[in-house]
Design an enzyme around this catalytic site. Structure first.
Site, short mmCIF file in Angstrom:
data_model
loop_
_atom_site.label_atom_id
_atom_site.label_comp_id
_atom_site.label_asym_id
_atom_site.label_seq_id
_atom_site.Cartn_x
_atom_site.Cartn_y
_atom_site.Cartn_z
N ARG A 2 35.84 46.97 46.50
CA ARG A 2 35.32 48.24 45.90
C ARG A 2 33.93 48.75 46.52
O ARG A 2 33.21 47.98 46.69
CB ARG A 2 35.25 47.85 44.39
CG ARG A 2 36.43 47.83 43.67
CD ARG A 2 36.42 47.14 42.22
NE ARG A 2 36.07 45.99 41.99
CZ ARG A 2 34.47 45.64 41.81
NH1 ARG A 2 33.82 46.70 41.51
NH2 ARG A 2 34.26 44.76 41.24
N TYR A 50 41.68 50.65 50.18
CA TYR A 50 41.63 49.13 49.39
C TYR A 50 41.99 49.17 47.78
O TYR A 50 41.47 50.18 47.15
CB TYR A 50 40.18 48.41 49.64
CG TYR A 50 39.92 47.51 48.59
CD1 TYR A 50 40.25 46.13 48.93
CD2 TYR A 50 39.21 47.74 47.39
CE1 TYR A 50 40.29 44.94 47.93
CE2 TYR A 50 39.04 46.64 46.71
CZ TYR A 50 39.63 45.36 47.05
OH TYR A 50 39.26 44.16 46.07
N LYS A 85 41.59 49.19 38.00
CA LYS A 85 40.32 49.29 37.58
C LYS A 85 39.80 51.00 37.23
O LYS A 85 39.35 51.12 35.93
CB LYS A 85 39.05 48.97 38.37
CG LYS A 85 39.24 47.55 38.74
CD LYS A 85 39.10 46.61 37.47
CE LYS A 85 39.42 45.18 37.48
NZ LYS A 85 38.90 44.18 38.61
N HIS A 88 37.76 43.77 30.97
CA HIS A 88 37.84 42.89 32.27
C HIS A 88 38.04 41.75 31.65
O HIS A 88 37.19 40.61 32.11
CB HIS A 88 36.67 43.08 33.07
CG HIS A 88 36.77 42.76 34.36
ND1 HIS A 88 35.83 42.38 35.32
CD2 HIS A 88 37.79 42.52 35.02
CE1 HIS A 88 36.19 42.20 36.64
NE2 HIS A 88 37.44 42.05 36.39
N SER A 134 33.88 39.94 38.65
CA SER A 134 34.86 40.09 39.83
C SER A 134 34.61 38.57 40.54
O SER A 134 33.69 38.29 40.97
CB SER A 134 34.71 41.14 40.56
OG SER A 134 34.91 42.26 39.74
N CYS A 194 35.01 35.31 39.71
CA CYS A 194 34.52 34.53 39.03
C CYS A 194 35.14 33.68 38.45
O CYS A 194 34.92 32.81 37.41
CB CYS A 194 33.20 35.08 38.21
SG CYS A 194 31.87 35.67 39.20
N ASP A 241 43.36 39.83 34.56
CA ASP A 241 42.36 40.76 34.87
C ASP A 241 41.89 41.52 33.71
O ASP A 241 40.58 42.13 33.61
CB ASP A 241 42.71 41.41 36.35
CG ASP A 241 41.36 42.09 36.94
OD1 ASP A 241 40.59 41.32 37.19
OD2 ASP A 241 41.43 43.05 37.13
N ARG A 266 43.23 39.61 49.74
CA ARG A 266 44.06 39.48 48.29
C ARG A 266 45.49 39.73 48.68
O ARG A 266 45.94 39.99 49.74
CB ARG A 266 43.45 40.65 47.59
CG ARG A 266 41.98 40.57 46.96
CD ARG A 266 41.65 41.60 45.89
NE ARG A 266 40.22 41.23 45.49
CZ ARG A 266 40.09 40.89 44.38
NH1 ARG A 266 40.87 40.45 43.47
NH2 ARG A 266 38.66 40.43 44.09
P1 GTP Z 1 38.94 39.22 40.47
O1 GTP Z 1 40.32 39.54 40.81
O2 GTP Z 1 37.96 39.78 41.30
O3 GTP Z 1 38.68 40.07 39.21
O4 GTP Z 1 38.51 37.79 40.32
P2 GTP Z 1 38.61 36.43 39.31
O5 GTP Z 1 37.72 36.65 38.16
O6 GTP Z 1 40.13 36.57 39.02
O7 GTP Z 1 38.50 35.36 40.13
P3 GTP Z 1 39.34 34.21 40.78
O8 GTP Z 1 40.23 33.28 39.88
O9 GTP Z 1 40.35 34.65 41.94
O10 GTP Z 1 38.39 33.55 41.49
C1 GTP Z 1 37.49 33.59 42.54
C2 GTP Z 1 36.75 32.40 43.18
O11 GTP Z 1 36.12 31.58 42.27
C3 GTP Z 1 37.64 31.69 44.00
O12 GTP Z 1 37.16 31.23 45.34
C4 GTP Z 1 37.90 30.46 43.16
O13 GTP Z 1 38.08 29.17 43.96
C5 GTP Z 1 36.56 30.32 42.66
N1 GTP Z 1 36.87 29.49 41.39
C6 GTP Z 1 37.73 29.91 40.00
N2 GTP Z 1 37.72 28.85 39.11
C7 GTP Z 1 36.60 28.06 39.52
C8 GTP Z 1 36.05 27.03 38.90
O14 GTP Z 1 36.32 26.56 37.72
N3 GTP Z 1 35.23 26.28 39.55
C9 GTP Z 1 34.74 26.64 40.90
N4 GTP Z 1 33.81 26.15 41.29
N5 GTP Z 1 35.34 27.53 41.56
C10 GTP Z 1 36.14 28.50 40.69
C1 SPV Z 2 37.62 42.70 40.86
O1 SPV Z 2 36.93 43.44 41.58
O2 SPV Z 2 37.45 42.76 39.73
C2 SPV Z 2 39.17 42.77 40.92
C3 SPV Z 2 39.94 43.65 42.29
O3 SPV Z 2 39.89 42.54 40.30
S1 SPV Z 2 39.77 45.10 42.26
O4 SPV Z 2 41.02 45.70 41.98
O5 SPV Z 2 39.31 45.49 43.66
O6 SPV Z 2 38.68 45.52 41.34
MN MN Z 3 38.87 41.84 38.28
#
Ligand code: GTP
Ligand code: SPV
Ligand code: MN
Length: 585
Positions: free
Chosen positions: A69, A197, A206, A226, A248, A250, A277, A370
């Site tokens: 983004r 993207y 979003k 979110h 994002s 996290c 999400d 992704r």
């Molecule tokens: P968006 O799709 O961008 O909104 O991201 P998201 O919030 O769904 O994050 P996602 O679950 O894809 O995790 C992103 C990163 O954080 C990955 O590299 C995971 O491995 C890492 N991660 C997720 N949960 C944990 C956790 O409990 N501990 C640690 N250390 N890392 C984590």
């Molecule tokens: C984020 O960045 O929080 C995502 C991926 O979930 S995107 O759709 O690019 O916003």
């Molecule tokens: Mn997200």
């Protein structure tokens, strides 16, 4: 395909502007989608993967400059600048239509324009909303088919109503200098140009489900957040639902579909994924908050996803999924990314499409590579995934990436304190947006890039909503990312996060005591279940410390952040800040 005059007007105006060679209405029928996939394969837009190993799966690459983004080029275009607020980029709507209209002009010459009717939420459910996305990208068509419900049935549901969000997208030249992601909340309109993207071009996500929907929610008395939504089933078979907002990359997708630790599995605990999400949240007739996931698929981060960290996410990608910017494993025509396993392919192309081996020292997959995967693929998808009224929330959880300061978990004293906790969220930036990674910034409710209006008014809306919710969920903050002196994460995270959710749900039911600190209630260390974990109660104590000196520093950052909103900041939040300062002294 429709007699809806408003839809026809929107399509005709878009044709006049973009001047495509022809227009194709997307019906949602598999035969039409399959034709489009074939066409995209012929041009290289989609690469068909090994159909024995990954049936229905494809690989897609946008441009090297187009992998995240672009917050700096994302605008809220409302009449008054003050209504966009100090956090959003703002452009005058008239100026925006002219300036970016010039970029759209003739951008589809010689190309096909696709018209995608889509529904956010189950088709026809009273909480759902409809959008029409116009695009010149087959990747967008087939991805919207995964991420939303599309086609003729949506137009039938719309009838002759004007209540739909107009989305116009053109890849144009994928020119980063002419890339604009514009939102016109007052016109129910989104314009996106020069990107391919996902987060910039899958306009249901979003752009609509957060930026436009947050504005609609403010006016209509509901919330677009979110947040992931998950259900925790206890051994008695009762399911309690939690919504959690993390910025994002996290950990939302990971938490949403976590696999309970062995100990909890033996006892009979299960976790059900409703969404990973976005949550649309309303007050039910029973005075509780009810949440739906408006999406139909996951747009998940690939790197780090493996059979240990998140098997349910990996399994969700094994059929009918589309991967972007990952490694193309030429040995067996599949995909790979960092820490998928310990065997990077030897014969492979990196995310840019260049020859690559792990020895070269560069990452093969982009950190924000992704997949789009159908939600129904998820082994732990909730039986309530399509429930018209959604699920009732017992707890709302905020959280971010903080190496220090924020403890593993704490509970807000009451609703307004919870709004305060959400409003002061801060987190280290990630690869999900272009720009520096690892810099701590304020990201209230994980919505900094996604509130479609003035964030001060958004805070006020949270406070107003609290007055309508007679049976309130408890509000918590978590931090899985505290590090030790060597920079290693202290808390094991992932599946073991259920141990923290366990405490959270016990608190909601008044089953467990807590210790009061300046920022709220933290667990007694012995109340976090560490059975069969390789850590000690002392480590938990360390994870739960609230260091007054750190928090005094934090207060300075909060004051600075709040100052931007001037008088528009709800007085309730200033009061909570004063309370915090008093408690720290
Ligand atoms: P968006 O799709 O961008 O909104 O991201 P998201 O919030 O769904 O994050 P996602 O679950 O894809 O995790 C992103 C990163 O954080 C990955 O590299 C995971 O491995 C890492 N991660 C997720 N949960 C944990 C956790 O409990 N501990 C640690 N250390 N890392 C984590
Ligand atoms: C984020 O960045 O929080 C995502 C991926 O979930 S995107 O759709 O690019 O916003
Ligand atoms: Mn997200």
């Amino acid at each position: 395909m429709t007699n809806n005059q408003q839809v026809l007007k929107f399509v005709n105006e878009s044709v006049a502007l973009c001047q495509p060679r022809n227009v194709v209405w997307i019906t949602g029928e598999e035969a039409q989608l399959e034709e489009l996939r074939k066409e995209a394969m012929a041009t290289g837009e989609l690469i068909k993967l090994n159909q024995d190993l990954l049936p229905g799966c494809y690989l897609h690459r946008s441009a090297v400059n187009d992998v995240a983004r672009v917050e700096g080029r994302t605008f809220i275009c409302c009449k008054n600048k003050e209504d966009a607020g100090p956090i959003n980029n703002w452009m005058d709507p008239k100026e925006a239509y002219e300036k970016v209209g010039a970029i759209f002009e003739g951008s589809m010459k010689g190309k096909t324009m696709y018209v995608i009717p889509y529904s956010m939420g189950a088709v026809g459910s009273k909480f759902s909303k409809i959008g029409i996305e116009i695009t010149d990208s087959i990747y967008v068509v087939v991805s919207m088919n995964i991420m939303t419900r599309i086609g003729t049935k949506v137009l039938e549901t719309l009838g002759d109503s004007n209540d739909f969000v107009r989305g116009l997208h053109a890849k144009a030249e994928l020119d980063a200098e002419k890339r604009y992601i514009l939102h016109f909340p007052e016109d129910n309109t989104i314009w996106s140009v020069n990107s391919g993207y996902g987060g910039n071009v899958l306009l249901g996500k979003k752009c609509f489900a957060l930026r436009i929907a947050s504005y609609q929610g403010k006016n209509e008395g509901w919330m677009a957040e979110h947040m992931l939504i998950l259900g925790v089933e206890n051994p008695q078979g009762e399911v309690k639902y939690i919504a959690a907002a993390f910025p994002s990359a996290c950990g939302k997708t990971n938490l949403a579909m976590l696999i309970p630790p062995e100990l909890y599995r033996r006892k009979g605990y299960k976790v059900w994924c409703v969404g990973d999400d976005i949550a649309w949240i309303r007050v039910g007739a029973d005075g509780r908050l009810w949440a739906i996931n408006p999406e139909n698929g996951f747009f998940g981060v690939a790197p780090g996803t493996n059979m240990k960290s998140n098997p349910n996410a990996l399994l969700s990608t094994q059929k009918n999924a589309i991967f972007t910017h990952v490694v193309h494993n030429l040995e067996n025509n599949t995909v790979w990314w960092e820490s998928m396993d310990k065997n990077p392919p030897v014969d492979a192309l990196d995310w840019k499409g260049n020859r690559w081996t792990a020895e070269c020292g560069e990452k093969g997959a982009h950190p924000n590579s992704r997949f789009t995967a159908p939600a129904i693929n998820c082994p732990c998808i909730s039986s309530e995934f399509e429930a018209a009224d959604g699920v009732p929330l017992s707890a709302i959880v905020f959280g971010g990436r903080r190496a220090k300061t924020a403890p593993l978990v704490y509970q807000a004293r009451d609703w307004n304190s919870g709004v305060f906790v959400g409003s002061i969220m801060a987190s280290e930036t990630t690869a999900a947006a272009t720009g520096a990674v690892g810099v701590v910034r304020r990201d209230p409710m994980a919505m900094r890039p996604f509130v479609g209006y003035n964030m001060a008014d958004y805070f006020a809306h949270w406070i107003e909503m609290g007055k309508k919710v007679t049976n309130k969920p408890q509000i918590f903050n978590v931090n899985w990312f505290r590090t030790d002196d060597e920079g290693h994460f202290i808390w094991p995270g992932f599946g073991d996060n259920l141990r923290v959710l366990d405490w959270i749900l016990d608190r909601c039911e008044g089953k467990v005591e807590a210790e009061e600190t300046a920022i709220g209630f933290v667990p007694k260390a012995e109340d976090i279940n560490i059975e069969e974990l390789d850590i000690t109660v002392d480590t938990i104590k360390e994870l739960l410390t609230v260091d007054p000196e750190n928090w005094k520093e934090e207060v300075k950052g909060i004051e600075e952040f709040y100052a931007q909103f001037g008088d528009r900041l709800p007085k309730e939040l200033n009061e909570k800040l004063e309370e915090l300062k008093n408690r720290l002294n």
